[in-house]
Scaffold this active site. Structure first.
Site, PDB file in Angstrom:
ATOM      1  N   ASP A  83     -17.635   7.219  -2.059  1.00  0.00           N
ATOM      2  CA  ASP A  83     -16.448   6.932  -1.248  1.00  0.00           C
ATOM      3  C   ASP A  83     -16.146   8.203  -0.470  1.00  0.00           C
ATOM      4  O   ASP A  83     -16.812   9.231  -0.654  1.00  0.00           O
ATOM      5  CB  ASP A  83     -15.290   6.540  -2.195  1.00  0.00           C
ATOM      6  CG  ASP A  83     -14.002   6.206  -1.451  1.00  0.00           C
ATOM      7  OD1 ASP A  83     -14.075   5.835  -0.267  1.00  0.00           O
ATOM      8  OD2 ASP A  83     -12.918   6.318  -2.062  1.00  0.00           O
ATOM      9  N   GLN A 104     -10.186  -3.644  -4.340  1.00  0.00           N
ATOM     10  CA  GLN A 104     -11.492  -3.136  -3.909  1.00  0.00           C
ATOM     11  C   GLN A 104     -12.538  -3.356  -5.001  1.00  0.00           C
ATOM     12  O   GLN A 104     -13.666  -3.794  -4.736  1.00  0.00           O
ATOM     13  CB  GLN A 104     -11.395  -1.641  -3.577  1.00  0.00           C
ATOM     14  CG  GLN A 104     -12.722  -1.022  -3.180  1.00  0.00           C
ATOM     15  CD  GLN A 104     -13.272  -1.611  -1.886  1.00  0.00           C
ATOM     16  OE1 GLN A 104     -12.597  -1.630  -0.881  1.00  0.00           O
ATOM     17  NE2 GLN A 104     -14.508  -2.102  -1.916  1.00  0.00           N
ATOM     18  N   CYS A 158     -16.774   1.640  -0.290  1.00  0.00           N
ATOM     19  CA  CYS A 158     -15.641   0.763   0.041  1.00  0.00           C
ATOM     20  C   CYS A 158     -15.252   0.820   1.515  1.00  0.00           C
ATOM     21  O   CYS A 158     -14.541  -0.058   1.991  1.00  0.00           O
ATOM     22  CB  CYS A 158     -14.447   1.096  -0.855  1.00  0.00           C
ATOM     23  SG  CYS A 158     -13.763   2.724  -0.558  1.00  0.00           S
ATOM     24  N   LEU A 159     -15.716   1.842   2.237  1.00  0.00           N
ATOM     25  CA  LEU A 159     -15.400   2.042   3.665  1.00  0.00           C
ATOM     26  C   LEU A 159     -13.904   2.365   3.858  1.00  0.00           C
ATOM     27  O   LEU A 159     -13.110   1.908   3.047  1.00  0.00           O
ATOM     28  CB  LEU A 159     -15.792   0.829   4.507  1.00  0.00           C
ATOM     29  CG  LEU A 159     -17.187   0.230   4.288  1.00  0.00           C
ATOM     30  CD1 LEU A 159     -17.402  -0.944   5.260  1.00  0.00           C
ATOM     31  CD2 LEU A 159     -18.279   1.257   4.498  1.00  0.00           C
ATOM     32  N   HIS A 166      -7.100   1.107  -6.938  1.00  0.00           N
ATOM     33  CA  HIS A 166      -7.315   0.207  -5.792  1.00  0.00           C
ATOM     34  C   HIS A 166      -7.997  -1.055  -6.347  1.00  0.00           C
ATOM     35  O   HIS A 166      -9.183  -1.297  -6.110  1.00  0.00           O
ATOM     36  CB  HIS A 166      -8.186   0.914  -4.752  1.00  0.00           C
ATOM     37  CG  HIS A 166      -8.211   0.259  -3.407  1.00  0.00           C
ATOM     38  ND1 HIS A 166      -7.467  -0.871  -3.099  1.00  0.00           N
ATOM     39  CD2 HIS A 166      -8.904   0.570  -2.262  1.00  0.00           C
ATOM     40  CE1 HIS A 166      -7.694  -1.207  -1.837  1.00  0.00           C
ATOM     41  NE2 HIS A 166      -8.566  -0.353  -1.322  1.00  0.00           N
ATOM     42  N   ARG A 185     -13.927  -8.443   0.302  1.00  0.00           N
ATOM     43  CA  ARG A 185     -12.494  -8.104   0.191  1.00  0.00           C
ATOM     44  C   ARG A 185     -11.664  -9.346   0.494  1.00  0.00           C
ATOM     45  O   ARG A 185     -10.615  -9.569  -0.095  1.00  0.00           O
ATOM     46  CB  ARG A 185     -12.111  -6.984   1.177  1.00  0.00           C
ATOM     47  CG  ARG A 185     -12.811  -5.635   1.000  1.00  0.00           C
ATOM     48  CD  ARG A 185     -12.522  -5.001  -0.343  1.00  0.00           C
ATOM     49  NE  ARG A 185     -11.117  -4.951  -0.659  1.00  0.00           N
ATOM     50  CZ  ARG A 185     -10.237  -4.105  -0.103  1.00  0.00           C
ATOM     51  NH1 ARG A 185     -10.625  -3.203   0.756  1.00  0.00           N
ATOM     52  NH2 ARG A 185      -8.950  -4.134  -0.460  1.00  0.00           N
ATOM     53  N   ARG A 230       0.883  -1.170   0.000  1.00  0.00           N
ATOM     54  CA  ARG A 230       0.000   0.000   0.000  1.00  0.00           C
ATOM     55  C   ARG A 230       0.912   1.208   0.000  1.00  0.00           C
ATOM     56  O   ARG A 230       1.707   1.402   0.935  1.00  0.00           O
ATOM     57  CB  ARG A 230      -0.914  -0.024   1.226  1.00  0.00           C
ATOM     58  CG  ARG A 230      -1.781   1.207   1.372  1.00  0.00           C
ATOM     59  CD  ARG A 230      -2.912   1.028   2.369  1.00  0.00           C
ATOM     60  NE  ARG A 230      -4.008   0.293   1.782  1.00  0.00           N
ATOM     61  CZ  ARG A 230      -5.291   0.370   2.173  1.00  0.00           C
ATOM     62  NH1 ARG A 230      -5.631   1.163   3.174  1.00  0.00           N
ATOM     63  NH2 ARG A 230      -6.226  -0.334   1.583  1.00  0.00           N
ATOM     64  N   ASN A 273      -8.969   7.106  -6.784  1.00  0.00           N
ATOM     65  CA  ASN A 273      -8.448   5.787  -7.185  1.00  0.00           C
ATOM     66  C   ASN A 273      -9.543   4.715  -7.306  1.00  0.00           C
ATOM     67  O   ASN A 273      -9.421   3.800  -8.123  1.00  0.00           O
ATOM     68  CB  ASN A 273      -7.352   5.326  -6.210  1.00  0.00           C
ATOM     69  CG  ASN A 273      -7.753   5.445  -4.746  1.00  0.00           C
ATOM     70  OD1 ASN A 273      -8.889   5.810  -4.420  1.00  0.00           O
ATOM     71  ND2 ASN A 273      -6.823   5.149  -3.857  1.00  0.00           N
TER      72      ASN A 273
END
Ligand code: CP
Length: 336
Positions: A249, A139, A291-292, A136, A318, A109, A185
């Site tokens: 998001d 995700q 996506c949290l 990402h 995920r 990451r 992203n």
């Protein structure tokens, strides 16, 4: 650079529809094996290590990754920003050569997407993008799985579901997703995935917060070749029209905290509410993805905690999608 032929997972722009679809089918199969059959993996990663190099915080991606490697019998070696010299005090080239000489895979990451590209360029083992400022991909694989579980054919068992889904594109014909939020992203990852798979995409971003121009051209070209609907707007209502799924998001990504006050002003009118969906003309049974982690300014509680919201199923997915990516790169060593 490292030898050619080592598979990496940096963005779905690099993968064919068939390869993305193979990951999805594998994730669905893994979920079925673990949750419903209580099946062991056979520990194909016994004695192997995945270096989990995260320069930013994470809940979902880290837990999904570490638990997936454990399930496969391997060792997830977490290396946070205080633990190793990831882009600090040592070049990424040197870090990549050193770490990849000792482990069997790297999941990173990072801040800049060029950092993950550099890690992949010099690594002798597969590199997985666990989030960069541009993409990402894990995700969006989870989002795709959640969409298939919700809108795909519903056969008698998940294994027959996998067997039924053999066509690599247009597995969700006519589905329309509306993105209402930042040109970030997550949106970029949807743009390099959904048009390629024949999933319609409407995008609304506030003026000045649009997606990357190069990615817009890429998405337009994919949409043209799969004859898929794709539109861009700065009006959330226009993008919500006829949507099956509304997605948003955070408005303030990690590293943008100083812009918070300005961003909240600029994103006025973009909060997802039942009222906005009604005014925009979403389908009556529209669903919600995020996506949290989530903040209330982006989506009201009455949507986020409603039966329309698929966010916790999306979060759980995920795990299964990251398991599929690790399985493809470290066990099968191929997306085929
Ligand atoms: N959605 C997501 O990437 O969550 P984390 O930042 O908690 O991993």
């Amino acid at each position: 650079p490292a030898p050619q032929g080592v598979p990496h997972y940096l963005t779905h722009a690099d993968l064919s529809a068939k390869e993305i679809y193979n990951l999805l089918a594998s994730a669905i199969q893994h979920k079925h094996n673990v949750k419903y059959l209580n099946k062991s993996s056979g520990a194909p990663l016994a004695g192997k290590t995945l270096a989990v190099m995260f320069s930013k915080r994470s809940t979902r991606t880290r837990v999904a990754t570490e638990s997936s490697v454990t399930y496969l019998g391997g060792h997830p070696m977490f290396l946070g920003s205080q633990d190793i010299q990831l882009g600090v005090n040592e070049s990424l080239l040197d870090t990549s050569k050193v770490v990849s000489s000792m482990v069997d895979g790297i999941m990173a990451r990072v801040g800049s997407h060029s950092d993950i590209e550099t890690l992949a360029k010099y690594s002798t083992v597969p590199v997985i993008n666990a989030l960069s400022d541009k993409y990402h991909p894990t995700q969006i694989l989870a989002d795709l799985m959640t969409l298939h579980e919700t809108y795909g054919p519903q056969p008698s068992s998940p294994s027959s579901y996998v067997a039924h889904q053999t066509h690599p594109s247009k597995t969700l014909p006519g589905l329309r997703v509306a993105w209402i939020g930042d040109g970030n992203n997550i949106l970029h990852s949807m743009m390099v995935t959904f048009p390629k798979l024949g999933i319609g995409l409407n995008v609304a971003t506030p003026k000045g917060y649009g997606p990357n121009e190069e990615i817009i051209r890429h998405a337009q070209s994919e949409a043209k070749s799969t004859q898929t609907h794709l539109m861009f707007s700065s009006d959330p209502r226009e993008a919500i029209k006829d949507a099956d799924v509304i997605v948003t998001d955070t408005w303030i990504s990690m590293g943008q905290e100083e812009e918070k006050a300005q961003r909240i002003k600029d994103f006025a009118g973009f909060q997802i509410t039942s009222q906005l969906a009604k005014e925009g003309g979403a389908k009556s049974d529209w669903k919600f993805l995020h996506c949290l982690p989530r903040k209330q300014e982006e989506v009201s509680d009455e949507v986020f905690y409603s039966p329309r919201s698929l966010v916790f199923q999306e979060a759980e997915n995920r795990k299964w999608t990251i398991l599929a990516v690790i399985d493809a790169l470290m066990v099968k060593k191929s997306f085929d």
